[in-house]
Design an enzyme around this catalytic site. Structure first.
Site, short mmCIF file in Angstrom:
data_model
loop_
_atom_site.label_atom_id
_atom_site.label_comp_id
_atom_site.label_asym_id
_atom_site.label_seq_id
_atom_site.Cartn_x
_atom_site.Cartn_y
_atom_site.Cartn_z
N LYS A 17 80.40 25.11 70.47
CA LYS A 17 79.55 26.27 70.15
C LYS A 17 78.82 26.75 71.42
O LYS A 17 78.84 27.92 71.76
CB LYS A 17 78.52 25.91 69.05
CG LYS A 17 79.16 25.40 67.77
CD LYS A 17 78.14 25.07 66.70
CE LYS A 17 77.20 23.94 67.04
NZ LYS A 17 77.83 22.60 67.11
N ARG A 93 72.27 25.17 58.81
CA ARG A 93 72.89 23.84 58.78
C ARG A 93 72.79 23.20 57.41
O ARG A 93 73.29 22.10 57.21
CB ARG A 93 72.12 22.94 59.75
CG ARG A 93 72.85 22.64 61.03
CD ARG A 93 71.88 21.83 61.87
NE ARG A 93 72.53 21.04 62.84
CZ ARG A 93 72.73 21.41 64.10
NH1 ARG A 93 72.35 22.59 64.52
NH2 ARG A 93 73.30 20.60 64.95
N ARG A 132 79.34 15.05 78.22
CA ARG A 132 78.72 16.37 78.40
C ARG A 132 77.55 16.33 79.40
O ARG A 132 76.76 15.40 79.43
CB ARG A 132 78.20 16.89 77.07
CG ARG A 132 77.36 18.15 77.25
CD ARG A 132 77.12 18.89 76.01
NE ARG A 132 76.52 18.09 74.96
CZ ARG A 132 76.35 18.56 73.74
NH1 ARG A 132 76.74 19.78 73.43
NH2 ARG A 132 75.80 17.79 72.82
N ARG A 165 71.94 14.97 77.58
CA ARG A 165 70.96 15.08 76.49
C ARG A 165 70.63 13.71 75.92
O ARG A 165 71.51 12.86 75.85
CB ARG A 165 71.55 15.96 75.38
CG ARG A 165 71.13 17.40 75.50
CD ARG A 165 71.89 18.30 74.60
NE ARG A 165 71.99 17.90 73.21
CZ ARG A 165 72.57 18.65 72.27
NH1 ARG A 165 73.10 19.81 72.59
NH2 ARG A 165 72.63 18.23 71.02
N ARG A 176 74.66 12.25 63.59
CA ARG A 176 74.80 13.72 63.59
C ARG A 176 76.07 14.13 62.83
O ARG A 176 76.08 15.14 62.13
CB ARG A 176 74.85 14.25 65.04
CG ARG A 176 73.47 14.22 65.70
CD ARG A 176 73.55 14.21 67.21
NE ARG A 176 74.10 15.41 67.80
CZ ARG A 176 74.51 15.48 69.07
NH1 ARG A 176 74.44 14.43 69.86
NH2 ARG A 176 75.00 16.61 69.53
P1 AP5 Z 1 79.45 22.08 73.51
O1 AP5 Z 1 79.91 23.50 73.62
O2 AP5 Z 1 78.25 21.69 74.32
O3 AP5 Z 1 79.30 21.66 71.98
P2 AP5 Z 1 78.35 22.19 70.84
O4 AP5 Z 1 79.22 22.58 69.68
O5 AP5 Z 1 77.39 23.23 71.36
O6 AP5 Z 1 77.63 20.82 70.46
P3 AP5 Z 1 76.11 20.41 70.26
O7 AP5 Z 1 76.06 18.92 70.44
O8 AP5 Z 1 75.20 21.22 71.12
O9 AP5 Z 1 75.93 20.77 68.79
P4 AP5 Z 1 74.91 20.20 67.84
O10 AP5 Z 1 75.13 21.11 66.70
O11 AP5 Z 1 75.01 18.74 67.56
O12 AP5 Z 1 73.53 20.31 68.65
P5 AP5 Z 1 72.32 21.31 68.60
O13 AP5 Z 1 71.79 21.47 69.96
O14 AP5 Z 1 72.66 22.52 67.79
O15 AP5 Z 1 80.68 21.14 73.91
C1 AP5 Z 1 80.54 19.74 73.97
C2 AP5 Z 1 81.28 19.19 75.20
O16 AP5 Z 1 82.69 19.41 75.05
C3 AP5 Z 1 80.86 19.88 76.49
O17 AP5 Z 1 80.79 18.91 77.50
C4 AP5 Z 1 81.99 20.90 76.76
O18 AP5 Z 1 82.18 21.11 78.15
C5 AP5 Z 1 83.20 20.20 76.14
N1 AP5 Z 1 84.12 21.18 75.53
C6 AP5 Z 1 83.79 22.32 74.85
N2 AP5 Z 1 84.90 22.95 74.44
C7 AP5 Z 1 85.96 22.17 74.83
C8 AP5 Z 1 87.38 22.28 74.68
N3 AP5 Z 1 87.93 23.32 74.04
N4 AP5 Z 1 88.14 21.28 75.20
C9 AP5 Z 1 87.58 20.24 75.86
N5 AP5 Z 1 86.23 20.08 76.04
C10 AP5 Z 1 85.44 21.04 75.53
O19 AP5 Z 1 71.28 20.48 67.71
C11 AP5 Z 1 70.67 19.28 68.19
C12 AP5 Z 1 69.73 18.74 67.13
O20 AP5 Z 1 68.68 19.70 66.83
C13 AP5 Z 1 70.35 18.44 65.74
O21 AP5 Z 1 70.97 17.17 65.71
C14 AP5 Z 1 69.09 18.54 64.83
O22 AP5 Z 1 68.31 17.37 64.92
C15 AP5 Z 1 68.31 19.68 65.46
N6 AP5 Z 1 68.62 20.99 64.86
C16 AP5 Z 1 69.21 22.06 65.49
N7 AP5 Z 1 69.37 23.08 64.65
C17 AP5 Z 1 68.89 22.68 63.45
C18 AP5 Z 1 68.82 23.29 62.16
N8 AP5 Z 1 69.28 24.54 61.95
N9 AP5 Z 1 68.27 22.57 61.15
C19 AP5 Z 1 67.80 21.33 61.34
N10 AP5 Z 1 67.86 20.68 62.53
C20 AP5 Z 1 68.40 21.35 63.58
#
Ligand code: AP5
Length: 218
Positions: A17, A93, A132, A165, A176
């Site tokens: 994402k 979510r 990452r 992170r 997660r």
């Molecule tokens: P990357 O693009 O960074 O992945 P991502 O989908 O953004 O993953 P996140 O870990 O950021 O998602 P998340 O939903 O767990 O975290 P968030 O910050 O939203 O890609 C990952 C890696 O793979 C990178 O190194 C990239 O280079 C590589 N990659 C990408 N595409 C690739 C490909 N095609 N091939 C190979 N490699 C690739 O949330 C964090 C925390 O915040 C949650 O756990 C929760 O506690 C809280 N939170 C956030 N939003 C809410 C909500 N709405 N409600 C409640 N709690 C929330």
């Protein structure tokens, strides 16, 4: 002229994402509301909300629906970039968040157009998450092996240091993923029923995934 975007990018942790969102922003100039980045901003600023959120995030849990819904409503009303549409990344979510979003968008006459789900099996996500690297100020995401920065441990654009992170470890990832399957997969089904959903095979290279997302938004 490029049409206005009003979309949700949804998928498990590590599905890409944060990697794909900058492509959408540079094409559509919409606001990018990444709730994880917003929470990490609160942690960095040392706010009370940030302190509570850090404990939950490091454990791989979800922050309360009320807080998250309030954050998105505030951005939609106050972020001038949202006048060009929005990309929601990490929100909604839970079903409660999805229902609150429906109400919020109806009140603002901003109907949702697309929900793009990035699909990656769990076993592929471990290496993505543990390798990452991120640039904290922008949220730009790299990978030690799959998407390395031009210079070791430095952001390509600013040259500032990259970090890992605190929730990017195997233990937190397991939790997660449980939260994703139990609470967020029902959100995917919710949008499938509304006819706005497209699934994308996000195991391909980032460039191929971007091609498929672009095609889905035509
Ligand atoms: P990357 O693009 O960074 O992945 P991502 O989908 O953004 O993953 P996140 O870990 O950021 O998602 P998340 O939903 O767990 O975290 P968030 O910050 O939203 O890609 C990952 C890696 O793979 C990178 O190194 C990239 O280079 C590589 N990659 C990408 N595409 C690739 C490909 N095609 N091939 C190979 N490699 C690739 O949330 C964090 C925390 O915040 C949650 O756990 C929760 O506690 C809280 N939170 C956030 N939003 C809410 C909500 N709405 N409600 C409640 N709690 C929330």
């Amino acid at each position: 002229m490029v049409e206005q975007l009003r979309m949700i990018l949804i998928g498990p942790p590590g599905s890409g994402k944060g990697t794909q969102a900058p492509n959408l922003v540079s094409k559509y100039h919409s606001c990018h509301l990444a709730t994880g980045d917003m929470l990490r901003g609160q942690i960095k600023a040392g706010t009370e909300l940030g302190k509570k959120a850090k404990a939950i995030m490091d454990q791989g849990g979800l922050v309360s629906d009320d807080i998250m819904v309030g954050m998105i409503a505030h951005e939609l009303d106050n972020n001038p970039e949202c006048e060009n549409g929005f990309i929601l990344d990490g929100f909604p979510r839970t079903i409660a968040q999805a229902e609150a979003l429906d109400k919020m968008l109806a009140e603002r006459k901003m109907p949702l157009k697309n929900v793009v789900e990035l699909q990656v099996p769990d076993e592929r996500l471990v290496s993505r998450i543990t390798g990452r690297l991120i640039h904290p100020a922008s949220g730009r995401s790299y990978h030690k092996e799959f998407n390395p920065p031009k210079e070791d441990m430095k952001d390509d654009i600013t040259g500032e240091p990259l970090v890992q992170r605190s929730d990017d470890n195997v233990e937190a990832l397991k939790k997660r993923l449980i939260a994703y399957h139990e609470q967020t997969e029902p959100v995917v089904a919710y949008y499938k029923n509304k006819g706005v959903w497209t699934g994308i095979d996000a195991t391909k290279t980032p460039a191929q995934v971007w091609e498929d997302i672009s095609a889905a938004l035509v």
